[in-house]
Scaffold this motif. Sequence first.
Motif, PDB file in Angstrom:
ATOM      1  N   PRO A 206       0.816  -1.217   0.000  1.00 39.87           N
ATOM      2  CA  PRO A 206       0.000   0.000   0.000  1.00 39.87           C
ATOM      3  C   PRO A 206       0.853   1.272   0.000  1.00 39.87           C
ATOM      4  N   THR A 207       0.247   2.363  -0.410  1.00 35.34           N
ATOM      5  CA  THR A 207       0.907   3.671  -0.349  1.00 35.34           C
ATOM      6  C   THR A 207       0.587   4.331   0.994  1.00 35.34           C
ATOM      7  N   PHE A 208       1.325   5.397   1.322  1.00 34.33           N
ATOM      8  CA  PHE A 208       1.054   6.115   2.566  1.00 34.33           C
ATOM      9  C   PHE A 208      -0.318   6.783   2.547  1.00 34.33           C
ATOM     10  N   ASP A 209      -0.749   7.242   1.388  1.00 32.15           N
ATOM     11  CA  ASP A 209      -2.089   7.824   1.280  1.00 32.15           C
ATOM     12  C   ASP A 209      -3.149   6.810   1.704  1.00 32.15           C
ATOM     13  N   GLU A 210      -2.996   5.581   1.222  1.00 35.43           N
ATOM     14  CA  GLU A 210      -3.943   4.534   1.572  1.00 35.43           C
ATOM     15  C   GLU A 210      -3.912   4.209   3.062  1.00 35.43           C
ATOM     16  N   LEU A 211      -2.751   4.421   3.696  1.00 32.99           N
ATOM     17  CA  LEU A 211      -2.565   4.054   5.104  1.00 32.99           C
ATOM     18  C   LEU A 211      -2.871   5.205   6.054  1.00 32.99           C
ATOM     19  N   GLY A 212      -3.355   6.313   5.512  1.00 34.31           N
ATOM     20  CA  GLY A 212      -3.737   7.424   6.374  1.00 34.31           C
ATOM     21  C   GLY A 212      -2.617   8.371   6.726  1.00 34.31           C
ATOM     22  N   ALA A 213      -1.533   8.359   5.932  1.00 33.87           N
ATOM     23  CA  ALA A 213      -0.420   9.293   6.153  1.00 33.87           C
ATOM     24  C   ALA A 213      -0.179  10.067   4.858  1.00 33.87           C
ATOM     25  N   PRO A 214      -1.115  10.950   4.486  1.00 36.77           N
ATOM     26  CA  PRO A 214      -1.002  11.653   3.202  1.00 36.77           C
ATOM     27  C   PRO A 214       0.210  12.575   3.146  1.00 36.77           C
ATOM     28  N   ASP A 215       0.735  12.737   1.939  1.00 38.83           N
ATOM     29  CA  ASP A 215       1.865  13.623   1.666  1.00 38.83           C
ATOM     30  C   ASP A 215       3.131  13.205   2.410  1.00 38.83           C
ATOM     31  N   ALA A 216       3.246  11.910   2.684  1.00 30.89           N
ATOM     32  CA  ALA A 216       4.484  11.401   3.285  1.00 30.89           C
ATOM     33  C   ALA A 216       5.349  10.698   2.241  1.00 30.89           C
ATOM     34  N   ASP A 217       4.948  10.758   0.984  1.00 26.97           N
ATOM     35  CA  ASP A 217       5.682  10.049  -0.059  1.00 26.97           C
ATOM     36  C   ASP A 217       6.979  10.757  -0.412  1.00 26.97           C
ATOM     37  N   ILE A 218       7.944   9.991  -0.875  1.00 24.91           N
ATOM     38  CA  ILE A 218       9.208  10.541  -1.392  1.00 24.91           C
ATOM     39  C   ILE A 218       9.499   9.908  -2.751  1.00 24.91           C
ATOM     40  N   GLU A 219       8.505   9.948  -3.604  1.00 27.33           N
ATOM     41  CA  GLU A 219       8.684   9.368  -4.933  1.00 27.33           C
ATOM     42  C   GLU A 219       9.911   9.981  -5.604  1.00 27.33           C
ATOM     43  N   LEU A 220      10.772   9.114  -6.075  1.00 28.60           N
ATOM     44  CA  LEU A 220      11.977   9.587  -6.761  1.00 28.60           C
ATOM     45  C   LEU A 220      11.629   9.985  -8.193  1.00 28.60           C
ATOM     46  N   TRP A 221      12.199  11.084  -8.649  1.00 31.15           N
ATOM     47  CA  TRP A 221      12.069  11.460 -10.049  1.00 31.15           C
ATOM     48  C   TRP A 221      13.455  11.774 -10.596  1.00 31.15           C
ATOM     49  N   TYR A 222      13.634  11.482 -11.858  1.00 29.90           N
ATOM     50  CA  TYR A 222      14.920  11.674 -12.530  1.00 29.90           C
ATOM     51  C   TYR A 222      14.712  12.622 -13.708  1.00 29.90           C
TER      52      TYR A 222
END
Length: 360
Positions: free
Chosen positions: A274-290
Amino acid sequence: AGTRGYLDAIATLDVGRFEQEFLGYMHTKHQALLDGIRTKRELSASLAALALSAVAPFPATAQVTGRPITIIVPYSPGTGPDIIARTLATRLASRWGQQIVVENRPGASGIPGTDTVAKSAPDGHTMLVNVTGLAMGPALYRDLPYDPVTDLVPVGQVATGSMALVVNPRALPVGNFAQFLAAARSRPGEVIYGSTGAGTPQHLGIELLEQRTGIVLLHVPYKATADLLGDLLGGRTHVAYLPVHTALPLAQDGRLRVLAVASRTRSLLAPEAPTFDELGAPDADIELWYAVFGPAALAPEIVRAWEDALAAILGMPELREAWVRQGIVPGYRDARAAGSLLRSEVARWKTGAERPGIRP
């Protein structure tokens, strides 16, 4: 006359013979097209168009005889930016008919290598492949020698990647994210998380997670991923962020447990996580972008050439297949969209780094 005839003429630079052999070949294979060519001038223009369809040259403003284009990677060989740079270099060299060199300049969170590009001549000969950490610099270093927004110009975003939040289930026996939060809250400052150094995405990602959930963990920075992984598997560190493709084999044999992926959508490699959004911790992602960058005053025609080339290269199915196996998901965004992403990420991490003790 035939294919072999005009190829031999090219090899010997016999222009007259080439014209004769080519006309014969075209009479045989493409009579309708040949009938539309009325003069030698029209024939020459048609041959030029034929050649250009095979090789799309780099803009003349950036071509200097004997000088290759250098793509600087401010990280070690084998990292995501390095894999991306080397793949692009091979395909760009074929597309532009120009030598492309990849140069690794690791160290100091990528700052020296990035600074080299920021201060280089804006002639298209020195470019940069960088990752999310570029946007974190202004939040962490007061004496950063460049401003990523004003001293660099993106020519395109090329990919994204996902990090997985993992625990050693023997050192911290939790089965899911909710149990992890409960354990951390019951032992504030005792659950240990590792990172690959202060100011890295792994470090700031956990700090962001602490802000979003109210937990307090103990940070132990490591000099290299191998050192972090050794202590994580040995139970001396409880939790960490790892690239999804690194975490999965270790999770499959029970040595680690994946609690979540730190991206906005589920990972292609780990769709069950699951993603953090799904787990109730929105905007905790650190998606890498190149993304690929040049110095700020890069000529518009050079930016457009890179945009066109990147869009074409990233549409190759074989490239997508190869990158996904290594945890990199191809995804093209043009210069304007990449610039917007960079600005929003710089602002986001400046806010995230306001917590005391985050600056290295």
